[in-house]
Scaffold this active site. Structure first.
Site, short mmCIF file in Angstrom:
data_model
loop_
_atom_site.label_atom_id
_atom_site.label_comp_id
_atom_site.label_asym_id
_atom_site.label_seq_id
_atom_site.Cartn_x
_atom_site.Cartn_y
_atom_site.Cartn_z
N PRO A 1 -9.60 -19.64 114.13
CA PRO A 1 -10.48 -20.81 113.96
C PRO A 1 -11.32 -21.07 115.20
CG PRO A 1 -8.20 -21.34 113.38
CD PRO A 1 -8.18 -19.99 114.03
N GLU B 1 2.73 -18.40 116.19
CA GLU B 1 1.93 -19.50 116.72
C GLU B 1 0.63 -19.01 117.34
OE1 GLU B 1 2.61 -22.90 116.38
OE2 GLU B 1 4.00 -21.95 114.99
N ARG C 1 -18.62 -4.86 99.27
CA ARG C 1 -19.49 -5.11 98.12
C ARG C 1 -20.95 -4.90 98.45
NH1 ARG C 1 -21.73 -9.87 98.01
NH2 ARG C 1 -21.85 -10.12 95.76
N ASP D 1 -27.53 -12.82 94.92
CA ASP D 1 -26.50 -13.66 95.51
C ASP D 1 -27.03 -14.88 96.22
OD1 ASP D 1 -24.40 -12.17 94.80
OD2 ASP D 1 -24.00 -11.32 96.77
C1 9WO Z 1 -4.98 -20.47 115.66
C2 9WO Z 1 -5.75 -21.51 116.15
C3 9WO Z 1 -5.77 -22.88 115.86
C4 9WO Z 1 -6.70 -23.68 116.52
C5 9WO Z 1 -7.61 -23.12 117.42
C6 9WO Z 1 -7.57 -21.72 117.67
C7 9WO Z 1 -6.65 -20.96 117.03
N1 9WO Z 1 -6.44 -19.63 117.11
C8 9WO Z 1 -5.45 -19.34 116.29
C9 9WO Z 1 -4.99 -17.99 116.10
O1 9WO Z 1 -5.58 -17.05 116.60
N2 9WO Z 1 -3.90 -17.86 115.37
C10 9WO Z 1 -3.33 -16.56 115.03
C11 9WO Z 1 -3.91 -16.11 113.73
C12 9WO Z 1 -1.85 -16.72 114.87
C13 9WO Z 1 -1.51 -17.74 113.81
C14 9WO Z 1 -2.20 -17.40 112.51
N3 9WO Z 1 -3.58 -17.08 112.70
C15 9WO Z 1 -4.59 -17.69 112.06
C16 9WO Z 1 -5.88 -17.28 111.91
N4 9WO Z 1 -4.44 -18.83 111.42
N5 9WO Z 1 -5.62 -19.20 110.90
C17 9WO Z 1 -6.52 -18.26 111.15
C18 9WO Z 1 -7.87 -18.33 110.74
C19 9WO Z 1 -8.74 -17.29 111.00
C20 9WO Z 1 -10.06 -17.39 110.59
N6 9WO Z 1 -10.50 -18.48 109.93
C21 9WO Z 1 -9.67 -19.50 109.66
C22 9WO Z 1 -8.34 -19.44 110.07
#
Ligand code: 9WO
Length: 248
Positions: free
Chosen positions: A89, A116, A154, A169
Site C-alpha cells: 500500500p 506483518e 490480456r 476498455d
Molecule cells: C503493508 C503496509 C501497510 C501500510 C503501509 C505500507 C505497507 N506495506 C505493507 C507490506 O508491504 N506488506 C507486506 C505485503 C506484508 C503483509 C501483506 N502485504 C500486503 C500487500 N498487504 N497488502 C498489500 C497490498 C499490496 C498492494 N495493494 C494493496 C495492498
C-alpha cells in the site's frame, strides 16, 4: 516476456494461470511465469523465513536473507538485471498507463510479502518499484501480483478473442479516458426490466451515439475528475459537451 514471482504460497497461482482468456498466454509462455519459494533458500532444519520484529510488537517479519538469496536465483535464471517489484500500500497506485508499460517490457521479478511485512533492508537494497492497488491491507502480495499479471496478459496480442474488446476498455486512451457504457444481453426482459430501446433498434450510428453519451454521463456521475481530464486534454467534442449539458 517473463515474470518471476517470489512467494511463500506458489500453489495460489495454479488455478489463476490455468483459467480464463489469459490461460493461453501463460500456457504458451507468451507471458512466462516462474514461481520461486523463499523457503527453498532458507537455512537450517526449520527453513525459517520469518522472525520476531526488533523493538517488539505483534506478528512476524520476513527475513531479508532468504528473500535475497531467492531473488539472486531468479535474476540469475533470467540471465541478468530486471525490475524488482514489491506490492505494498506504500507504493504508487497502479493505473492503466503503467500496465501498458509493463505489458510492453521484458517482465520483472514480483515479490509477494506475507506476515506483518518485510525487513526494510531488503526493500531498500533490492526493490526497484513498489506498486499499490489501493489504500487497503491484504494478508499477502499474491493477489496484487495476480492482478498485474492478469492486466498485462490480456494486453498481449491475440489474448482477447475479440481484438476490439480491449480497444473499447475503460481507460483505453481511444475511449478518451471515460468509463465504459452499460452492457445488456439475453433475455430481453429480466425480472420486469427491459433493455434500452436503442440497443434493439439495429441503428448502429444511433447505438454508437448512445453508448458515447452513456460513457460521458456515467463518468460525470461517478468520476467527474476523469471528465475534467478528458476536457483539459481536448478529447471531448462539441457533441460530447452538448450531451453533458443536456443531462445536467
Ligand atoms: C503493508 C503496509 C501497510 C501500510 C503501509 C505500507 C505497507 N506495506 C505493507 C507490506 O508491504 N506488506 C507486506 C505485503 C506484508 C503483509 C501483506 N502485504 C500486503 C500487500 N498487504 N497488502 C498489500 C497490498 C499490496 C498492494 N495493494 C494493496 C495492498
Amino acid at each position: 516476456m517473463r515474470f518471476d514471482v517470489i512467494t511463500l504460497f506458489p500453489e495460489l497461482f495454479a488455478p489463476f494461470l490455468a483459467s480464463g482468456v489469459t490461460r493461453r498466454a501463460f500456457e504458451t509462455g507468451q507471458v512466462e511465469v516462474v514461481l520461486w519459494n523463499p523457503r527453498d533458500f532458507a537455512e537450517g532444519n526449520y527453513r525459517r523465513v520469518d522472525d520476531r520484529p526488533f523493538g517488539g510488537g505483534p506478528g512476524m517479519v520476513m527475513m531479508a536473507e532468504p528473500l535475497s538469496a531467492c531473488l539472486d536465483a531468479a535474476l540469475a535464471a533470467r540471465g541478468g538485471a530486471a525490475p524488482v517489484v514489491l506490492f505494498s500500500p506504500a507504493g504508487e497506485s497502479l493505473r492503466h498507463a503503467a500496465v501498458e508499460g509493463w505489458a510492453a517490457g521484458e517482465g520483472a521479478v514480483l515479490v509477494c510479502g506475507r506476515y506483518e511485512g518485510i525487513d526494510q533492508r531488503f526493500i531498500e537494497t533490492r526493490v526497484t518499484h513498489q506498486i499499490s492497488l489501493g489504500d487497503f491491507v491484504l494478508s499477502g502480495g499474491e493477489i496484487p501480483a495476480m492482478a498485474l499479471l492478469d492486466a498485462v496478459a490480456r494486453l498481449q496480442p491475440g489474448v482477447l478473442g475479440d481484438q476490439a474488446s480491449h480497444i473499447e476498455d475503460s481507460f483505453n486512451p481511444a475511449l478518451d479516458g471515460l468509463l465504459d457504457c452499460p452492457h445488456y444481453t439475453r433475455p430481453e426482459q429480466w425480472r420486469g426490466q427491459g433493455v434500452p430501446d436503442v440497443l434493439m433498434s439495429g441503428h448502429h450510428a444511433q447505438i454508437e451515439r448512445w453508448r458515447r453519451e452513456q460513457r460521458l454521463l456515467a463518468t460525470q456521475q461517478s468520476r467527474p475528475e476523469l471528465v475534467d481530464a478528458a476536457r483539459a486534454s481536448g478529447r471531448l467534442t462539441p457533441a460530447d459537451e452538448n450531451a453533458l449539458r443536456k443531462k445536467l
